[in-house]
Design a protein around this motif. Structure first.
Motif, PDB file in Angstrom:
ATOM      1  N   MET A  80       5.703  -5.965  23.384  1.00 41.98           N
ATOM      2  CA  MET A  80       5.069  -4.749  22.373  1.00 41.98           C
ATOM      3  C   MET A  80       4.983  -5.306  20.975  1.00 41.98           C
ATOM      4  SD  MET A  80       5.105  -2.233  24.477  1.00 41.98           S
ATOM      5  CE  MET A  80       5.881  -1.283  26.011  1.00 41.98           C
ATOM      6  N   ASN A  81       3.633  -5.096  20.605  1.00 42.03           N
ATOM      7  CA  ASN A  81       3.278  -5.799  19.202  1.00 42.03           C
ATOM      8  C   ASN A  81       2.557  -4.549  18.438  1.00 42.03           C
ATOM      9  OD1 ASN A  81       2.639  -7.655  17.199  1.00 42.03           O
ATOM     10  ND2 ASN A  81       0.741  -7.563  18.080  1.00 42.03           N
ATOM     11  N   PHE A  82       3.079  -4.370  17.248  1.00 39.08           N
ATOM     12  CA  PHE A  82       2.308  -3.439  16.339  1.00 39.08           C
ATOM     13  C   PHE A  82       1.895  -3.980  15.088  1.00 39.08           C
ATOM     14  CE2 PHE A  82       2.397  -0.447  12.680  1.00 39.08           C
ATOM     15  CZ  PHE A  82       1.460   0.479  13.474  1.00 39.08           C
ATOM     16  N   GLU A  83       0.722  -4.098  14.809  1.00 38.75           N
ATOM     17  CA  GLU A  83       0.114  -4.771  13.689  1.00 38.75           C
ATOM     18  C   GLU A  83       0.223  -3.672  12.266  1.00 38.75           C
ATOM     19  OE1 GLU A  83      -4.090  -5.873  14.477  1.00 38.75           O
ATOM     20  OE2 GLU A  83      -3.206  -6.936  16.231  1.00 38.75           O
ATOM     21  N   GLN A  84       1.000  -4.196  11.444  1.00 40.72           N
ATOM     22  CA  GLN A  84       1.160  -3.414  10.178  1.00 40.72           C
ATOM     23  C   GLN A  84       0.175  -3.817   9.207  1.00 40.72           C
ATOM     24  OE1 GLN A  84       5.282  -3.674   8.663  1.00 40.72           O
ATOM     25  NE2 GLN A  84       4.800  -1.998   7.139  1.00 40.72           N
ATOM     26  N   ASN A  85      -0.778  -2.720   8.814  1.00 43.30           N
ATOM     27  CA  ASN A  85      -1.797  -3.123   7.807  1.00 43.30           C
ATOM     28  C   ASN A  85      -1.407  -3.635   6.590  1.00 43.30           C
ATOM     29  OD1 ASN A  85      -4.744  -3.021   7.480  1.00 43.30           O
ATOM     30  ND2 ASN A  85      -4.257  -1.367   5.872  1.00 43.30           N
ATOM     31  N   SER A  86      -0.666  -3.190   5.830  1.00 41.75           N
ATOM     32  CA  SER A  86      -0.063  -3.369   4.469  1.00 41.75           C
ATOM     33  C   SER A  86       1.405  -3.491   4.524  1.00 41.75           C
ATOM     34  CB  SER A  86      -0.607  -2.475   3.484  1.00 41.75           C
ATOM     35  OG  SER A  86      -0.190  -2.546   2.353  1.00 41.75           O
ATOM     36  N   LEU A  87       1.982  -4.530   3.655  1.00 41.57           N
ATOM     37  CA  LEU A  87       3.443  -4.601   3.380  1.00 41.57           C
ATOM     38  C   LEU A  87       3.685  -4.160   1.972  1.00 41.57           C
ATOM     39  CD1 LEU A  87       4.173  -7.875   5.167  1.00 41.57           C
ATOM     40  CD2 LEU A  87       4.357  -5.503   5.998  1.00 41.57           C
ATOM     41  N   SER A  88       2.748  -3.559   1.208  1.00 40.37           N
ATOM     42  CA  SER A  88       2.739  -3.244  -0.152  1.00 40.37           C
ATOM     43  C   SER A  88       3.937  -2.184  -0.268  1.00 40.37           C
ATOM     44  CB  SER A  88       1.689  -2.626  -0.651  1.00 40.37           C
ATOM     45  OG  SER A  88       1.728  -2.243  -1.935  1.00 40.37           O
ATOM     46  N   SER A  89       4.760  -2.267  -1.324  1.00 40.60           N
ATOM     47  CA  SER A  89       5.832  -1.414  -1.704  1.00 40.60           C
ATOM     48  C   SER A  89       5.412  -0.042  -2.066  1.00 40.60           C
ATOM     49  CB  SER A  89       7.013  -1.867  -2.428  1.00 40.60           C
ATOM     50  OG  SER A  89       6.195  -2.363  -3.979  1.00 40.60           O
ATOM     51  N   SER A  90       4.113  -0.065  -2.485  1.00 42.22           N
ATOM     52  CA  SER A  90       3.499   1.222  -3.194  1.00 42.22           C
ATOM     53  C   SER A  90       2.536   2.023  -1.948  1.00 42.22           C
ATOM     54  CB  SER A  90       2.466   0.745  -4.105  1.00 42.22           C
ATOM     55  OG  SER A  90       1.733   1.954  -4.578  1.00 42.22           O
ATOM     56  N   CYS A  91       3.089   3.121  -1.787  1.00 43.08           N
ATOM     57  CA  CYS A  91       2.644   4.067  -0.844  1.00 43.08           C
ATOM     58  C   CYS A  91       1.089   4.318  -1.129  1.00 43.08           C
ATOM     59  CB  CYS A  91       3.168   5.438  -0.649  1.00 43.08           C
ATOM     60  SG  CYS A  91       3.389   6.229  -2.393  1.00 43.08           S
ATOM     61  N   ASP A  92       0.670   4.449  -2.574  1.00 49.21           N
ATOM     62  CA  ASP A  92      -0.731   4.507  -2.730  1.00 49.21           C
ATOM     63  C   ASP A  92      -1.283   3.266  -2.219  1.00 49.21           C
ATOM     64  OD1 ASP A  92      -0.279   7.172  -3.708  1.00 49.21           O
ATOM     65  OD2 ASP A  92      -0.013   6.409  -5.997  1.00 49.21           O
ATOM     66  N   GLU A  93      -0.911   2.180  -2.491  1.00 48.16           N
ATOM     67  CA  GLU A  93      -1.526   1.053  -2.223  1.00 48.16           C
ATOM     68  C   GLU A  93      -1.812   0.756  -0.844  1.00 48.16           C
ATOM     69  OE1 GLU A  93       0.140  -2.456  -3.938  1.00 48.16           O
ATOM     70  OE2 GLU A  93      -0.286  -1.887  -6.097  1.00 48.16           O
ATOM     71  N   ARG A  94      -0.728   1.288   0.181  1.00 49.47           N
ATOM     72  CA  ARG A  94      -0.623   1.145   1.898  1.00 49.47           C
ATOM     73  C   ARG A  94      -2.026   2.359   2.249  1.00 49.47           C
ATOM     74  NH1 ARG A  94       5.001   1.525   1.008  1.00 49.47           N
ATOM     75  NH2 ARG A  94       4.582   3.606   1.649  1.00 49.47           N
ATOM     76  N   LEU A  95      -2.048   3.238   1.277  1.00 48.88           N
ATOM     77  CA  LEU A  95      -3.188   4.414   1.592  1.00 48.88           C
ATOM     78  C   LEU A  95      -4.543   3.482   1.514  1.00 48.88           C
ATOM     79  CD1 LEU A  95      -3.972   7.091   2.535  1.00 48.88           C
ATOM     80  CD2 LEU A  95      -3.653   7.877   0.195  1.00 48.88           C
ATOM     81  N   LYS A  96      -4.535   3.274   0.388  1.00 48.77           N
ATOM     82  CA  LYS A  96      -5.983   2.574   0.003  1.00 48.77           C
ATOM     83  C   LYS A  96      -6.450   1.346   0.885  1.00 48.77           C
ATOM     84  CE  LYS A  96      -8.690   0.669  -3.904  1.00 48.77           C
ATOM     85  NZ  LYS A  96      -8.505   0.579  -5.284  1.00 48.77           N
ATOM     86  N   ALA A  97      -5.296   0.642   1.342  1.00 52.64           N
ATOM     87  CA  ALA A  97      -5.470  -0.432   2.295  1.00 52.64           C
ATOM     88  C   ALA A  97      -5.879   0.020   3.377  1.00 52.64           C
ATOM     89  CB  ALA A  97      -4.226  -1.570   2.304  1.00 52.64           C
ATOM     90  N   TYR A  98      -5.074   0.905   3.924  1.00 50.57           N
ATOM     91  CA  TYR A  98      -5.469   1.454   5.343  1.00 50.57           C
ATOM     92  C   TYR A  98      -6.674   2.046   5.361  1.00 50.57           C
ATOM     93  CZ  TYR A  98      -4.888   3.432  10.142  1.00 50.57           C
ATOM     94  OH  TYR A  98      -5.031   3.927  11.465  1.00 50.57           O
ATOM     95  N   SER A  99      -7.234   2.898   4.398  1.00 52.47           N
ATOM     96  CA  SER A  99      -8.417   3.537   4.253  1.00 52.47           C
ATOM     97  C   SER A  99      -9.674   2.565   4.164  1.00 52.47           C
ATOM     98  CB  SER A  99      -8.695   4.595   3.080  1.00 52.47           C
ATOM     99  OG  SER A  99      -9.760   5.140   3.154  1.00 52.47           O
TER     100      SER A  99
END
Length: 254
Positions: A80-99
Motif C-alpha cells: 500500500m503506497n500513497f504519494e504525498q504531493n507536498s511536505l510543506s508545513s504551510s497549508c497554503d503552500e500545500r494547497l498551491k502545490a497540489y493545485s
C-alpha cells in the motif's frame, strides 16, 4: 502499475456488494487487518472473519480470484503506497502545490492528446448499439462519469465497478460491442486474469485511453494517448478531463 491487484478486487467488492453481505464483511476485515492476517491459513482466517471456511473459498471465487492460495499471495505481496504531493508545513503552500500539479497534468493532456481521435471515438459511440466503459479504481469513476454524460445526451452505455463483472462482460462481448477502457498506465490488460483470458476475446471493438507507452496488446483496435507524470496525484484528473472532453465532442454530433 500504480496499484496492486488486491485493492482493485477488494474495493470493487465493497463498492458493489451490500454493506452487510458476507463478501463485504470479509473484504472489510482483511483490509483492516492486512498485517496480522498475511501468514494465516484458511481456517484461522475464517475464524477471524467470523465466517465458515466455505465462505472464504466462495469469497475468493466471487471476487475474481482462483483460490485461497492466490488470496494469500496477494496479502503477502501487496504494498500500500500513497504519494504525498507536498511536505510543506504551510497549508497554503500545500494547497498551491497540489493545485499546480493538477493544472500541470491537465495542460499536459491538452498539449498531447489527438482531438481528431476523440471525434472518431464519438462517431463509434453513436454507431454502436452496445457500448461499455470500464476502468479500475479511480479510472472506474471516470467510466461512470462518461456514462452519466452520455445518458444526458440520449446515449445509454454500460459500466460496472466490479472487477469480476468487468471481466465477464469483456469475455462475453462480440464484434457488435464497443468497449472503452480508461487506464492511466495502459496496463489494464496486464493483470493476470485479463492477461490469461485475452485469447478468448470474441473480437469486440476496443478503445484504450492511456498515457503514452511503447507497446499495447495487439487485440486493442485504437489507443488514445496523452503525456503524463505517472503519479497518483494527477492521474484521475487527466482521465476525468478526457472523459469530459468525449462528452463535449459527442454533444456536437447528436
Amino acid at each position: 502499475m500504480l496499484y496492486d491487484k488486491l485493492p482493485i478486487v477488494f474495493l470493487s467488492t465493497l463498492a458493489s456488494e451490500k454493506k452487510d453481505s458476507t463478501n463485504s464483511q470479509i473484504a472489510s476485515y482483511l483490509l483492516d487487518h492486512l498485517e496480522e492476517i498475511k501468514d494465516i491459513g484458511i481456517r484461522d482466517m475464517a475464524k477471524e472473519c467470523h465466517v465458515a471456511m466455505s465462505s472464504i473459498s466462495r469469497f475468493c471465487k466471487e471476487i475474481g480470484l482462483h483460490d485461497f492460495n492466490e488470496l494469500r499471495e496477494l496479502l503477502v505481496s501487496t504494498n500500500m503506497n500513497f504519494e504525498q504531493n507536498s511536505l510543506s508545513s504551510s497549508c497554503d503552500e500545500r494547497l498551491k502545490a497540489y493545485s499546480s500539479k493538477v493544472k500541470e497534468s491537465i495542460e499536459m493532456v491538452e498539449n498531447s492528446i489527438d482531438i481528431k481521435q476523440i471525434g472518431l471515438l464519438c462517431k463509434e459511440i453513436k454507431h454502436y448499439e452496445k457500448v461499455a466503459a470500464f476502468g479500475l479504481l479511480k479510472a472506474g469513476t471516470v467510466a461512470f462519469n462518461l456514462q452519466t454524460d452520455l445518458l444526458m445526451l440520449g446515449k445509454q452505455i454500460y459500466s460496472n465497478i466490479s472487477y469480476k463483472q468487468q471481466l465477464q462482460y469483456i469475455l462475453s462481448a462480440t464484434k457488435d460491442d464497443l468497449i472503452i477502457i480508461f487506464s492511466y498506465t495502459g496496463c489494464y490488460f496486464d493483470y493476470p486474469d485479463l492477461r490469461a483470458l485475452k485469447n478468448k476475446l470474441n473480437a469486440p471493438q476496443i478503445w484504450l485511453i492511456s498515457s503514452k507507452q511503447e507497446t499495447y496488446p495487439k487485440f486493442i483496435d485504437h489507443v488514445i494517448t496523452f503525456d503524463s507524470l505517472q503519479d497518483q496525484n494527477s492521474h484521475p484528473y487527466q482521465l476525468q478531463f478526457i472523459a469530459g472532453l468525449i462528452g463535449q465532442e459527442y454533444a456536437r454530433i447528436v
